[in-house]
Design a protein around this motif. Structure first.
Motif, PDB file in Angstrom:
ATOM      1  N   THR A   6       0.828  -1.206   0.000  1.00 24.58           N
ATOM      2  CA  THR A   6       0.000   0.000   0.000  1.00 24.58           C
ATOM      3  C   THR A   6       0.862   1.256   0.000  1.00 24.58           C
ATOM      4  OG1 THR A   6      -1.757  -1.164   1.198  1.00 24.58           O
ATOM      5  CG2 THR A   6      -1.803   1.243   1.235  1.00 24.58           C
ATOM      6  N   ARG A   7       1.879   1.265   0.836  1.00 22.16           N
ATOM      7  CA  ARG A   7       2.772   2.426   0.906  1.00 22.16           C
ATOM      8  C   ARG A   7       3.512   2.635  -0.413  1.00 22.16           C
ATOM      9  NH1 ARG A   7       6.723   1.668   5.725  1.00 22.16           N
ATOM     10  NH2 ARG A   7       7.688   3.450   4.646  1.00 22.16           N
ATOM     11  N   TYR A   8       3.963   1.535  -1.004  1.00 24.73           N
ATOM     12  CA  TYR A   8       4.698   1.652  -2.265  1.00 24.73           C
ATOM     13  C   TYR A   8       3.802   2.186  -3.382  1.00 24.73           C
ATOM     14  CZ  TYR A   8       7.256   0.391  -6.470  1.00 24.73           C
ATOM     15  OH  TYR A   8       7.894   0.433  -7.688  1.00 24.73           O
ATOM     16  N   LEU A   9       2.570   1.701  -3.423  1.00 27.08           N
ATOM     17  CA  LEU A   9       1.647   2.178  -4.460  1.00 27.08           C
ATOM     18  C   LEU A   9       1.325   3.652  -4.279  1.00 27.08           C
ATOM     19  CD1 LEU A   9      -0.755  -0.896  -4.755  1.00 27.08           C
ATOM     20  CD2 LEU A   9       1.030  -0.185  -6.366  1.00 27.08           C
ATOM     21  N   GLU A  10       1.241   4.092  -3.042  1.00 28.79           N
ATOM     22  CA  GLU A  10       1.046   5.524  -2.793  1.00 28.79           C
ATOM     23  C   GLU A  10       2.270   6.316  -3.262  1.00 28.79           C
ATOM     24  OE1 GLU A  10       0.274   5.722   1.364  1.00 28.79           O
ATOM     25  OE2 GLU A  10      -1.854   5.172   1.168  1.00 28.79           O
ATOM     26  N   LEU A  45       9.448  -9.468   3.039  1.00 28.12           N
ATOM     27  CA  LEU A  45      10.816  -9.149   3.424  1.00 28.12           C
ATOM     28  C   LEU A  45      11.704 -10.384   3.505  1.00 28.12           C
ATOM     29  CD1 LEU A  45      10.170  -6.480   6.222  1.00 28.12           C
ATOM     30  CD2 LEU A  45      10.615  -6.116   3.787  1.00 28.12           C
ATOM     31  N   GLN A  46      11.104 -11.570   3.462  1.00 27.11           N
ATOM     32  CA  GLN A  46      11.869 -12.821   3.554  1.00 27.11           C
ATOM     33  C   GLN A  46      12.149 -13.444   2.183  1.00 27.11           C
ATOM     34  OE1 GLN A  46       9.097 -14.874   6.124  1.00 27.11           O
ATOM     35  NE2 GLN A  46      10.428 -14.614   7.922  1.00 27.11           N
ATOM     36  N   VAL A  81      13.596  -2.182  -4.737  1.00 34.22           N
ATOM     37  CA  VAL A  81      14.484  -1.011  -4.714  1.00 34.22           C
ATOM     38  C   VAL A  81      13.965   0.006  -3.698  1.00 34.22           C
ATOM     39  CG1 VAL A  81      15.226   1.016  -6.040  1.00 34.22           C
ATOM     40  CG2 VAL A  81      15.386  -1.263  -7.064  1.00 34.22           C
ATOM     41  N   TRP A  82      12.667   0.221  -3.717  1.00 37.59           N
ATOM     42  CA  TRP A  82      12.047   1.159  -2.763  1.00 37.59           C
ATOM     43  C   TRP A  82      12.212   0.670  -1.331  1.00 37.59           C
ATOM     44  CZ3 TRP A  82       7.684   0.339   0.432  1.00 37.59           C
ATOM     45  CH2 TRP A  82       7.209   1.471   1.075  1.00 37.59           C
ATOM     46  N   LEU A  83      12.041  -0.646  -1.094  1.00 36.93           N
ATOM     47  CA  LEU A  83      12.225  -1.188   0.252  1.00 36.93           C
ATOM     48  C   LEU A  83      13.658  -0.955   0.734  1.00 36.93           C
ATOM     49  CD1 LEU A  83      10.306  -4.608   0.103  1.00 36.93           C
ATOM     50  CD2 LEU A  83       9.601  -2.526   1.294  1.00 36.93           C
ATOM     51  N   GLY A  84      14.620  -1.080  -0.192  1.00 34.85           N
ATOM     52  CA  GLY A  84      16.010  -0.827   0.186  1.00 34.85           C
ATOM     53  C   GLY A  84      16.234   0.623   0.571  1.00 34.85           C
ATOM     54  N   HIS A  91      19.122  -6.310   0.562  1.00 36.68           N
ATOM     55  CA  HIS A  91      19.408  -6.848  -0.766  1.00 36.68           C
ATOM     56  C   HIS A  91      18.122  -6.832  -1.582  1.00 36.68           C
ATOM     57  CE1 HIS A  91      17.516 -10.308   1.101  1.00 36.68           C
ATOM     58  NE2 HIS A  91      17.388 -10.852  -0.099  1.00 36.68           N
ATOM     59  N   ASN A  92      18.275  -6.886  -2.902  1.00 30.08           N
ATOM     60  CA  ASN A  92      17.136  -6.934  -3.813  1.00 30.08           C
ATOM     61  C   ASN A  92      17.079  -8.335  -4.414  1.00 30.08           C
ATOM     62  OD1 ASN A  92      15.316  -6.731  -5.980  1.00 30.08           O
ATOM     63  ND2 ASN A  92      15.837  -4.598  -6.362  1.00 30.08           N
TER      64      ASN A  92
END
Length: 318
Positions: A6-10, A45-46, A81-84, A91-92
């Protein structure tokens, strides 16, 4: 919906300002990722690279195309990439995963009857100047297998300027067209009887462009030398050829709009069907490698398969 998704889509919608359609596709791709992770009892995340490779292999075996998988992986890669950047991943897991290469689609070619129908079409309500020019262009595209850029680059006579600028020319007495192709390579291609007749009709009319000085001499300008000028006296553009050919194919009653490269494909396919000489077709097309020409053997087999399916009593299962 996972809070991270949800956060990434925003983020992509409001900060990156991607189109609504793109955001919708991202959402679908990330929901697929979430479903796969949950089925493997993992959080987002895993996820590791090995998991992504297995999922891609499974989707490919289920019929997903290489192009479709590449789009899915692009969405997943951007998410990680955004999570990083958010400090949530070190890592991606998608960065080294590539989609399987999809099969190269076969070029589209007209049937022989359709190609002849297009070439012989006569639009009585059209400007005779345009009709003669367009008919000559079709005969060179289909009869000599020229690329559209090679066609628009043709002059009526050879010149030093043409050689420097990478243009070709027609040699009517020798029934040849001298082509300046890809990579600066020149080749000679025969002009068939139909092309010679079309040029014989077009060349006298060509000089009748209002307000244009048409001097087909070695010292003339590029515009004056152009084999196919437009109504405003300038050398015809690739886009203009595409538009005129599309219009002609529609007026001729063909089932699909025709683009210039389709006539080049038709030239190669029909020549190979009749002669079986792959090396000669390669030379006429100006292909540097025989592998580029071999695609037309697949077209030829496809044609034979269609004939078999339509005619042989054992071709279709009951």
């Amino acid at each position: 919906m996972d809070p991270l998704v949800t956060r990434y889509l925003e983020h992509v919608r409001f900060e990156k300002r991607l189109a609504e359609r793109t955001c919708t596709l991202y959402r679908l791709d990330l929901m697929r990722l979430l479903d796969l992770a949950q089925a493997a009892k993992l959080t987002l995340l895993q996820v590791q690279t090995g998991h992504v490779r297995r999922w891609v292999a499974h989707m490919h075996s289920a019929g997903r195309s290489g192009r479709g998988l590449a789009l899915i992986l692009s969405a997943w890669r951007g998410f990680y990439v955004w999570l990083g950047r958010e400090g949530l991943m070190t890592h991606n897991p998608v960065v080294d995963v590539r989609a399987p290469r999809g099969g190269k689609p076969l070029p589209k070619a007209l049937g022989v009857d359709e190609a002849v129908q297009l070439a012989e079409h006569l639009e009585h309500d059209d400007d005779p100047w345009l009709e003669a020019r367009d008919a000559a262009m079709v005969e060179l595209l289909y009869g000599s297998g020229l690329r559209v850029s090679e066609l628009t680059g043709l002059d009526v006579v050879p010149s030093t300027e043409a050689a420097r600028a990478g243009r070709g020319w027609i040699d009517v007495p020798q029934a040849e067209v001298q082509v300046h192709g890809k990579g600066g390579k020149r080749r000679s291609v025969p002009l068939g009887q139909a092309a010679l007749q079309a040029l014989a009709h077009w060349l006298p009319l060509r000089n009748q462009v209002p307000g244009m000085l048409m001097q087909p001499t070695p010292g003339a300008s590029s515009t004056a030398l152009a084999l196919f000028p437009g109504r405003h006296g300038t050398r015809l553009t690739v886009r203009s050829v595409e538009q005129r050919l599309k219009r002609r194919s529609q007026l001729a009653g063909l089932s699909t709009p025709v683009h210039p490269h389709m006539l080049r494909h038709s030239f190669a396919s029909h020549l190979l069907q009749s002669s079986g000489d792959l090396r000669a077709v390669q030379e006429l097309l100006g292909h540097a490698s025989i592998s580029s020409t071999q695609v037309y053997t697949r077209l030829d087999f496809q044609h034979l398969a269609q004939v078999y399916d339509a005619a042989h009593p054992r071709a279709k299962r009951q």
